[in-house]
Design an enzyme around this catalytic site. Sequence first.
Site, PDB file in Angstrom:
ATOM      1  N   HIS A 273       0.830  -1.213   0.000  1.00 24.62           N
ATOM      2  CA  HIS A 273       0.000   0.000   0.000  1.00 24.62           C
ATOM      3  C   HIS A 273       0.860   1.257   0.000  1.00 24.62           C
ATOM      4  O   HIS A 273       0.710   2.135  -0.870  1.00 24.62           O
ATOM      5  CB  HIS A 273      -0.906  -0.016   1.239  1.00 24.62           C
ATOM      6  CG  HIS A 273      -1.816   1.167   1.339  1.00 24.62           C
ATOM      7  ND1 HIS A 273      -3.116   1.147   0.888  1.00 24.62           N
ATOM      8  CD2 HIS A 273      -1.626   2.414   1.841  1.00 24.62           C
ATOM      9  CE1 HIS A 273      -3.674   2.325   1.097  1.00 24.62           C
ATOM     10  NE2 HIS A 273      -2.785   3.114   1.684  1.00 24.62           N
ATOM     11  N   GLU A 274       1.751   1.361   0.958  1.00 24.81           N
ATOM     12  CA  GLU A 274       2.587   2.568   1.036  1.00 24.81           C
ATOM     13  C   GLU A 274       3.539   2.641  -0.152  1.00 24.81           C
ATOM     14  O   GLU A 274       3.861   3.734  -0.625  1.00 24.81           O
ATOM     15  CB  GLU A 274       3.357   2.592   2.359  1.00 24.81           C
ATOM     16  CG  GLU A 274       2.495   2.569   3.615  1.00 24.81           C
ATOM     17  CD  GLU A 274       1.489   3.703   3.701  1.00 24.81           C
ATOM     18  OE1 GLU A 274       1.714   4.756   3.063  1.00 24.81           O
ATOM     19  OE2 GLU A 274       0.463   3.533   4.389  1.00 24.81           O
ATOM     20  N   HIS A 277       1.841   4.432  -2.886  1.00 23.27           N
ATOM     21  CA  HIS A 277       1.921   5.890  -2.708  1.00 23.27           C
ATOM     22  C   HIS A 277       3.280   6.400  -3.168  1.00 23.27           C
ATOM     23  O   HIS A 277       3.379   7.426  -3.861  1.00 23.27           O
ATOM     24  CB  HIS A 277       1.743   6.243  -1.226  1.00 23.27           C
ATOM     25  CG  HIS A 277       0.330   6.223  -0.742  1.00 23.27           C
ATOM     26  ND1 HIS A 277      -0.672   6.960  -1.328  1.00 23.27           N
ATOM     27  CD2 HIS A 277      -0.248   5.574   0.318  1.00 23.27           C
ATOM     28  CE1 HIS A 277      -1.811   6.767  -0.674  1.00 23.27           C
ATOM     29  NE2 HIS A 277      -1.587   5.926   0.315  1.00 23.27           N
ATOM     30  N   GLU A 303      -4.675   7.622  -3.272  1.00 21.19           N
ATOM     31  CA  GLU A 303      -5.125   6.387  -2.632  1.00 21.19           C
ATOM     32  C   GLU A 303      -5.428   5.319  -3.672  1.00 21.19           C
ATOM     33  O   GLU A 303      -5.202   4.133  -3.440  1.00 21.19           O
ATOM     34  CB  GLU A 303      -6.358   6.664  -1.769  1.00 21.19           C
ATOM     35  CG  GLU A 303      -6.663   5.570  -0.771  1.00 21.19           C
ATOM     36  CD  GLU A 303      -5.562   5.361   0.266  1.00 21.19           C
ATOM     37  OE1 GLU A 303      -5.486   4.244   0.815  1.00 21.19           O
ATOM     38  OE2 GLU A 303      -4.776   6.299   0.514  1.00 21.19           O
TER      39      GLU A 303
END
Length: 508
Positions: A273-274, A277, A303
């Site tokens: 997830h990160e 980003h 997101e």
Amino acid sequence: MSSLKDNYEKVLVHSKELAVVGSASSILYWDMETKMPPRGVELKSQQLAFLQKISHQMLTSPESDKVLKAIESHKDYDGLSQVEKRNVYLARKMYDEATKLPEELVVEITKQQTVGVNVWKKAKAAKNWEMFKPELVKIKELTEKKAELLMDIKEAKNPYDALIDDFEPKMTADHITRIFDEMKSGLKKVLDRVLAEDTPDVSFLDRSVPVGVQEKIGESIADFILYDIKSDKAGGRIDTTEHPFTTGYYTDVRITTHYHENMFMSSIYSILHEGGHALYEQGLPMKWMYQPLGYSTSYGVHESMSRFIENMVGKSPEFWEYYMPVFTKLTGDIFKDVSKDRLLKAANYVTPSKIRIEADEVTYGLHIVIRFEIERDLFSGKLSVDELPEAWNSKYRDYLGVEIEDDSEGVMQDTHWAGGSFGYFPSYALGNIYDGVWLTKLDKDLPDWKQQIAGGSFKDTKDWLTDNVYSYANLYDPEDLVKHVTGKGLVVKPFIDYLEDKFSRIYG
């Protein structure tokens, strides 16, 4: 008298100075969350507040207004390119909004954010809502003052809309309510269908995996998604914090995770997830670095990039087709009795739960709907801070059928409100909806992308994301970007269709 070209160059120079100050603040924040000793809180709050003060003074400089007016009124303004006009528009937006906020309020908010997050950490650990509540009252009141001052310039009809605009430009609470009502209905149908299937065996998920092994897993995942943390040209790194996050700017973008010895899946998916980003930040066009449009278009689009890699890639059958041998090699005998299909079903295990960051792909949106509805009602006066715990617990009971046992797993589970980020939560679920629309185009443009993932290659998929999302930076507002790239507006159905297709394949 300065020419149009000279004044435009002044805008770019000013923007670069702001970007440098902002990137310094982001690294100080990273230090506060990762390496700072306990006694450093007060000093760190002063450092961050001072940089915020400098940034605000730069933003509100009368010279900026003078330069922008000279550009906007110039006879050759219409001859500027789309990029140049967008830079002027964004610089004007930043100036107009900043000049509405007194410097004292900006500094006070920054100090309270730092103090509030520190108290939140202690209160969460102690499961003590009463310890945190006074700080939440302070930051809510300060944030509301800010929102009220910005309503006119943002053309917002209420304070909460002004806050949402900080994260998702041109979005309103009414619009999000309509979108989320449709999403909520679709998610509940998918959830009911999945829960009607046989429950997969996930008993192995709490097996102990040493932190050292999890760190190696994290490094291998970073390698797969092409997030460089090792080479002499690396622009990233992975550290540990209580709450995973990403921060940085272009050539220095850092992510964090949290390793739970008995919850190994948590770090796998927080890194994916990160990492999503971080790839977005690092994939923005270098030619626009330091320019007003050289940032992401919105938190929701940001997101969408993180959740695309976390869910549409990292929880896909194709990813585990590739990654299972790597995972088995790194973990040794710990999971020797666990098949690929069993692990895939566990990675996609759907069950109503209490914690947002541990939620499955289907129920995650309901966690966000709860937060959005509470924020909306808090700023409309329907709820007070005192009533937040019960409102939270009640919605979790109604929407997810779970009972909250203490406020640390309830109203205090997230850091966002402690840091004053009211209006941020909707972007998380909007990201999923953006992903549904991106996916329809990706499937047409790169029909074998899933097979490439199964073969261990993320390169072409990353290139597609670069060409279709990263490369536009903030050239468009979010819904305009969706229309430009896909030819469609922001619609919920593709995301729900994706979930129905995926889980019918996995649960069969």
